[in-house]
Scaffold this motif. Structure first.
Motif, PDB file in Angstrom:
ATOM      1  N   HIS A 287      34.517 -42.305  35.205  1.00  0.00           N
ATOM      2  CA  HIS A 287      35.980 -42.417  35.174  1.00  0.00           C
ATOM      3  C   HIS A 287      36.428 -43.875  35.174  1.00  0.00           C
ATOM      4  O   HIS A 287      37.541 -44.185  35.590  1.00  0.00           O
ATOM      5  N   LYS A 302      43.786 -41.727  42.909  1.00  0.00           N
ATOM      6  CA  LYS A 302      42.922 -41.285  41.808  1.00  0.00           C
ATOM      7  C   LYS A 302      41.483 -41.079  42.286  1.00  0.00           C
ATOM      8  O   LYS A 302      40.823 -40.108  41.909  1.00  0.00           O
ATOM      9  N   ASN A 305      41.257 -37.885  44.260  1.00  0.00           N
ATOM     10  CA  ASN A 305      41.298 -36.716  43.360  1.00  0.00           C
ATOM     11  C   ASN A 305      39.956 -36.520  42.656  1.00  0.00           C
ATOM     12  O   ASN A 305      39.477 -35.385  42.521  1.00  0.00           O
ATOM     13  N   ILE A 306      39.351 -37.626  42.205  1.00  0.00           N
ATOM     14  CA  ILE A 306      38.074 -37.550  41.499  1.00  0.00           C
ATOM     15  C   ILE A 306      36.976 -37.020  42.422  1.00  0.00           C
ATOM     16  O   ILE A 306      36.186 -36.143  42.046  1.00  0.00           O
ATOM     17  N   GLU A 308      37.274 -35.229  45.229  1.00  0.00           N
ATOM     18  CA  GLU A 308      37.494 -33.844  45.607  1.00  0.00           C
ATOM     19  C   GLU A 308      37.232 -32.887  44.443  1.00  0.00           C
ATOM     20  O   GLU A 308      36.628 -31.827  44.617  1.00  0.00           O
ATOM     21  N   LYS A 309      37.667 -33.272  43.259  1.00  0.00           N
ATOM     22  CA  LYS A 309      37.433 -32.429  42.077  1.00  0.00           C
ATOM     23  C   LYS A 309      35.946 -32.265  41.816  1.00  0.00           C
ATOM     24  O   LYS A 309      35.468 -31.170  41.499  1.00  0.00           O
ATOM     25  N   ASP A 310      35.195 -33.348  41.959  1.00  0.00           N
ATOM     26  CA  ASP A 310      33.752 -33.284  41.743  1.00  0.00           C
ATOM     27  C   ASP A 310      33.089 -32.402  42.802  1.00  0.00           C
ATOM     28  O   ASP A 310      32.183 -31.621  42.489  1.00  0.00           O
ATOM     29  N   ARG A 311      33.534 -32.517  44.064  1.00  0.00           N
ATOM     30  CA  ARG A 311      32.962 -31.696  45.127  1.00  0.00           C
ATOM     31  C   ARG A 311      33.180 -30.214  44.868  1.00  0.00           C
ATOM     32  O   ARG A 311      32.252 -29.403  44.962  1.00  0.00           O
ATOM     33  N   VAL A 312      34.403 -29.859  44.503  1.00  0.00           N
ATOM     34  CA  VAL A 312      34.731 -28.455  44.241  1.00  0.00           C
ATOM     35  C   VAL A 312      33.976 -27.947  43.012  1.00  0.00           C
ATOM     36  O   VAL A 312      33.420 -26.845  43.007  1.00  0.00           O
ATOM     37  N   TYR A 313      33.945 -28.773  41.975  1.00  0.00           N
ATOM     38  CA  TYR A 313      33.276 -28.380  40.721  1.00  0.00           C
ATOM     39  C   TYR A 313      31.799 -28.056  40.968  1.00  0.00           C
ATOM     40  O   TYR A 313      31.288 -27.019  40.514  1.00  0.00           O
ATOM     41  N   GLN A 316      31.256 -24.857  43.277  1.00  0.00           N
ATOM     42  CA  GLN A 316      31.499 -23.594  42.586  1.00  0.00           C
ATOM     43  C   GLN A 316      30.378 -23.226  41.626  1.00  0.00           C
ATOM     44  O   GLN A 316      30.147 -22.047  41.362  1.00  0.00           O
TER      45      GLN A 316
END
Length: 531
Positions: A287, A302, A305-306, A308-313, A316
């Motif tokens: 990024h 930013k 967000n990056i 947290e998004k990576d952790r969730v991705y 899952q």
């Protein structure tokens, strides 16, 4: 007057925090990475390596990494550390004609001590050990490599007449004083003997390296004539090019672009826990332009967000475990060790039904004791490893977090939460007996054991060292602890086994505190005796 002093102190602290902001660090890393990329392009055939941990931030194109500590090069604390041999660096340099190592420093110097002294000492000791190996091989009438071509001789009294001109000099940069150089040279013989006696594979090094290793230093102040850059093959040595990424022009230079103003931080990649906010080098480079061109005001949000998004991705999709590759030892018919490696930054895990799969095959003899050394890397990893690594019968989890695993009884899964020595000086010492009993029970039955921790770099290395030392002979044969019961475990014995482990677990970085606990366990130490 007192209130005025407090006010000045608070103001200076506020200014310092702003100068050390997340955006300033990332922007500084990005600017310095341009220089690293330019050097890499001068010799594109040479592999680019990061010196952990700071150097890892300065490129997205690293082929491997290494671990040379600046403390081993501090004045009057010089050391050649057999716990960090980095032999894979020398082997890679021999295969590819050299390599480029990247690091940085915050202290306003052009080069960190890891590059000024630690690596030059390492190079000199390796060259001396290889030269001694050549002398022994010549005396035995065995073929050895010369700088230009292979040389062969029969038994001869004067080996100097046939030995190649193998440079064993200590090459230090000009800013290291002559007095310090002499003091280091006085220790080289001892360090060379330590290397030769610790079980390191000098034969493979001698076979791989056709020319002696030699360091070269490059910083942002180095003058390079682009039309006169020599090819590596033209040198009479194997270059280890040491690139210091940061500018040494001074701390916190104020810089301005058409859009933003920011403060340059030399060596910004250092001490990432204090500024990175869980951003990793790989996430940064994925990024980079979004972060750099978004400006200081929105950078923190930013990054949050990056991350947290990576952790969730990953959670899952079961991607908390990295792509698995395995490096087997060559010890056929006896103890075998496999190391689970992390993928390169530009690689994504190969998935089958949302679970990482084994990427390199390995055959396993039914009568071999297989010992797995790996990393848990959050809760889902051990489950994925157990489901996909062939023949894993039991898991010993030494990480701080419990895992959800399909092996659900005490004989097949054991969680022994071991803290780092900086947080608990006796955690490993207290838990070694528990780990050994579990390993002994399962290895005695011929089970295949997976040992994991949070990183695969420290605690699992030390626990595996304890298991190797107590349950296996010098030849690597499982003997249920008989050898351990009949011999005194010295630092030398431990060092040989650690070198064996680190040959395959090249990312191993066992801490001094944890290694000390292992040694003390074998020498009758107890928690009480350390207080």
């Amino acid at each position: 007057m007192e209130d005025e002093r407090v006010s000045i102190y608070k103001t200076s602290r506020t200014i310092k925090r702003r100068e050390n902001s997340l955006y300033n660090a990332l922007r500084s890393i990005y600017e310095d990475s341009i220089f690293v990329g330019e050097i890499a392009l001068l010799w594109p055939e040479l592999p680019l390596l990061a010196n952990l941990r700071c150097g890892l931030w300065y490129s997205s194109q690293f082929e491997s990494n290494c671990y040379f500590k600046s403390t081993d090069g501090h004045t009057n604390n010089w050391s050649f550390n057999t716990s960090r041999l980095n032999l894979h660096v020398a082997l890679l340099a021999g295969q590819r004609g050299g390599c480029i190592i990247v690091d940085s420093t915050r202290k306003g110097k052009r080069f960190p001590d890891s590059m000024s002294k630690t690596i030059p000492i390492w190079i000199c000791v390796l060259n001396r050990a290889i030269k001694n190996h050549q002398i022994r091989m010549h005396g035995a009438g065995i073929q050895v490599h010369g700088p230009e071509s292979n040389t062969y001789c029969q038994h001869t009294e004067d080996t100097r007449q046939v030995l190649p001109d193998w440079d064993c000099s200590l090459h230090l940069p000009l800013w290291v004083s002559e007095t310090e150089k002499i003091a280091i040279e006085d220790r080289l013989e001892v360090w060379t003997k330590e290397l030769e006696s610790c079980g390191a594979d000098i034969t493979s090094l001698a076979s791989s390296l056709k020319k002696p290793l030699r360091p070269l230093w490059m910083s942002q102040k180095t003058v390079i004539w682009l039309n006169e850059v020599p090819e590596c093959s033209s040198w009479d040595f194997t270059p280890i090019i040491l690139v210091s990424a940061s500018s040494s022009s001074g701390n916190f230079q104020h810089r301005t672009t058409s859009e933003f103003s920011w403060n340059y931080i030399p060596g910004a990649g250092d001490d990432e826990e204090s500024w990175a906010r869980c951003l990793s080098p790989s996430l940064f480079w994925n990024h980079v332009y979004d972060l750099i061109y978004s400006g200081p005001e929105s950078c923190n949000q930013k990054v949050a967000n990056i991350v947290e998004k990576d952790r969730v991705y990953r959670a899952q999709r079961g991607q908390n475990a990295p792509q698995i590759s395995m490096k087997p030892s060559e010890s056929s018919g006896r103890f075998n060790l496999f190391y689970v490696e992390e993928p390169k930054m530009d690689e994504e895990p190969k998935m089958e039904c949302g679970i990482p799969c084994v990427t390199s095959g390995a055959s396993f003899g039914d009568n071999c004791k297989i010992f797995w050394l790996g990393l848990s890397n959050l809760a889902v990893s051990a489950t994925c490893l157990a489901a996909n690594v062939p023949n894993v019968d039991c898991i010993l989890n030494c990480g701080t977090e419990a895992l959800s695993v399909p092996l659900d009884n005490l004989e097949t899964y054991l969680h022994v939460p071991i803290m780092n020595s900086k947080l608990d000086r006796f955690s490993l010492l207290r838990n070694i007996p528990i780990a050994l009993n579990f390993a002994k029970m399962n290895l005695r039955r011929g089970k295949k054991l997976l040992l994991c921790c949070n990183t695969g770099e420290d605690i699992s290395i030390c626990v595996s060292l304890a298991i190797l030392t107590s349950l296996f002979t010098n030849e690597g044969l499982f003997d249920d602890g008989k050898f351990f019961g009949q011999t005194c475990i010295t630092k030398f014995e431990m060092r040989k086994r650690l070198v064996f482990i680190c040959k395959y677990a090249i990312n191993a970085r066992p801490s001094r505190g944890n290694l000390k606990q292992v040694f003390n366990f074998f020498n009758g130490g107890s928690v009480d005796s350390f207080s």
